[in-house]
Design a protein around this motif. Structure first.
Motif, PDB file in Angstrom:
ATOM      1  N   VAL A 154       0.856  -1.192   0.000  1.00  0.00           N
ATOM      2  CA  VAL A 154       0.000   0.000   0.000  1.00  0.00           C
ATOM      3  C   VAL A 154       0.891   1.242   0.000  1.00  0.00           C
ATOM      4  O   VAL A 154       1.771   1.370   0.855  1.00  0.00           O
ATOM      5  CB  VAL A 154      -0.933   0.021   1.229  1.00  0.00           C
ATOM      6  N   ARG A 180      -7.466  -0.029  -6.087  1.00  0.00           N
ATOM      7  CA  ARG A 180      -7.066  -1.398  -5.730  1.00  0.00           C
ATOM      8  C   ARG A 180      -6.791  -2.143  -7.018  1.00  0.00           C
ATOM      9  O   ARG A 180      -7.672  -2.238  -7.885  1.00  0.00           O
ATOM     10  CB  ARG A 180      -8.177  -2.076  -4.917  1.00  0.00           C
ATOM     11  N   TRP A 199      -0.428  -3.383  -4.346  1.00  0.00           N
ATOM     12  CA  TRP A 199      -1.833  -3.599  -4.711  1.00  0.00           C
ATOM     13  C   TRP A 199      -2.740  -2.382  -4.503  1.00  0.00           C
ATOM     14  O   TRP A 199      -3.812  -2.322  -5.103  1.00  0.00           O
ATOM     15  CB  TRP A 199      -2.396  -4.807  -3.970  1.00  0.00           C
ATOM     16  N   THR A 200      -2.360  -1.463  -3.664  1.00  0.00           N
ATOM     17  CA  THR A 200      -3.234  -0.302  -3.439  1.00  0.00           C
ATOM     18  C   THR A 200      -2.432   0.994  -3.496  1.00  0.00           C
ATOM     19  O   THR A 200      -1.361   1.100  -2.875  1.00  0.00           O
ATOM     20  CB  THR A 200      -3.961  -0.408  -2.084  1.00  0.00           C
ATOM     21  N   GLU A 223      -8.724   5.670  -3.432  1.00  0.00           N
ATOM     22  CA  GLU A 223      -7.777   4.573  -3.611  1.00  0.00           C
ATOM     23  C   GLU A 223      -8.053   3.833  -4.905  1.00  0.00           C
ATOM     24  O   GLU A 223      -9.186   3.810  -5.398  1.00  0.00           O
ATOM     25  CB  GLU A 223      -7.806   3.584  -2.438  1.00  0.00           C
TER      26      GLU A 223
END
Ligand SMILES: CC(C)(COP(=O)(O)OP(=O)(O)OC[C@H]1O[C@@H](n2cnc3c(N)ncnc32)[C@H](O)[C@@H]1OP(=O)(O)O)[C@@H](O)C(=O)NCCC(=O)NCCS
Length: 170
Positions: free
Chosen positions: A84, A165, A118-119, A163
């Motif tokens: 992240v 994802r 992933w984020t 965000e």
């Protein structure tokens, strides 16, 4: 830079060669009052020390001038959040509205996904309609509004947490 800058945009890894222009563009965004809680741009050394080296990009015009940049920091040392990051994207005032931020975010998404991140997230002032539009266009979703999360020039302000994802990881 003039408003008649050329239309071709090339995205390259951001290096020390771009330092002065990166800091100048950062300060221009800060001075507009809706980009960040920061009131003074960092020095290049501070910027360089804070941002992950693998995931920072500059957008250049045909003459090699920096039109904008994107860079990320890790949000946490905890291993659950190892994938992240939080990003910042800034475009020179004379280069806006022609896809520079979109090109930078695409490079960032490609680079972070390739590295297993992933984020990507960011906090955006609700008044920053350009940033909200850019992020929606780039596949970010709005998580919600954080109320009176920080003070900016002495005034409590909200931020909208956005965000993206990755659909490709996990
Ligand atoms: C936000 C910012 C990075 C946008 O950069 P940009 O290069 O002008 O954005 P782009 O041209 O790539 O625009 C991408 C999309 O957002 C839309 N958009 C951009 N500015 C907009 C505005 N002011 N109002 C509505 N939509 C806007 C564009 O129409 C485009 O959508 P489209 O592809 O469907 O046409 C730029 O305004 C900036 O640097 N602001 C100061 C710093 C800042 O606020 N950074 C973000 C901190 S969270």
């Amino acid at each position: 830079m003039t408003g008649s800058a050329t239309r071709t945009v090339t995205v390259v890894p951001l290096t020390a060669d771009h330092a002065d222009e990166v800091v100048t563009i950062y300060q221009a965004g800060i001075d507009e009052g809706n980009a960040t809680f920061e009131t003074v741009a960092p020095t290049w050394e501070q910027f360089d020390g804070a941002k992950l080296p693998e995931h920072r990009f500059a957008a250049l015009d045909e003459a090699g001038r920096v039109l904008g940049w994107v860079a990320v920091t890790r949000v946490s040392d905890r291993c659950a959040y190892a994938g992240v990051v939080e990003h910042s994207v800034y475009v020179h005032p004379d280069a806006r509205g022609r896809g520079v931020a979109s090109a930078l975010l695409k490079a960032l998404v490609d680079s972070t996904e390739a590295a297993g991140i992933w984020t990507i997230q960011s906090g955006v002032f609700p008044e920053n309609s350009a940033s909200l539009a850019v992020h929606a266009r780039a596949g970010f979703r709005v998580i919600g509004t954080r109320e009176r999360i920080g003070r900016h020039h002495g005034v409590w302000r909200d931020t909208v947490l956005v965000e993206r994802r990755s659909p490709h990881i996990g």
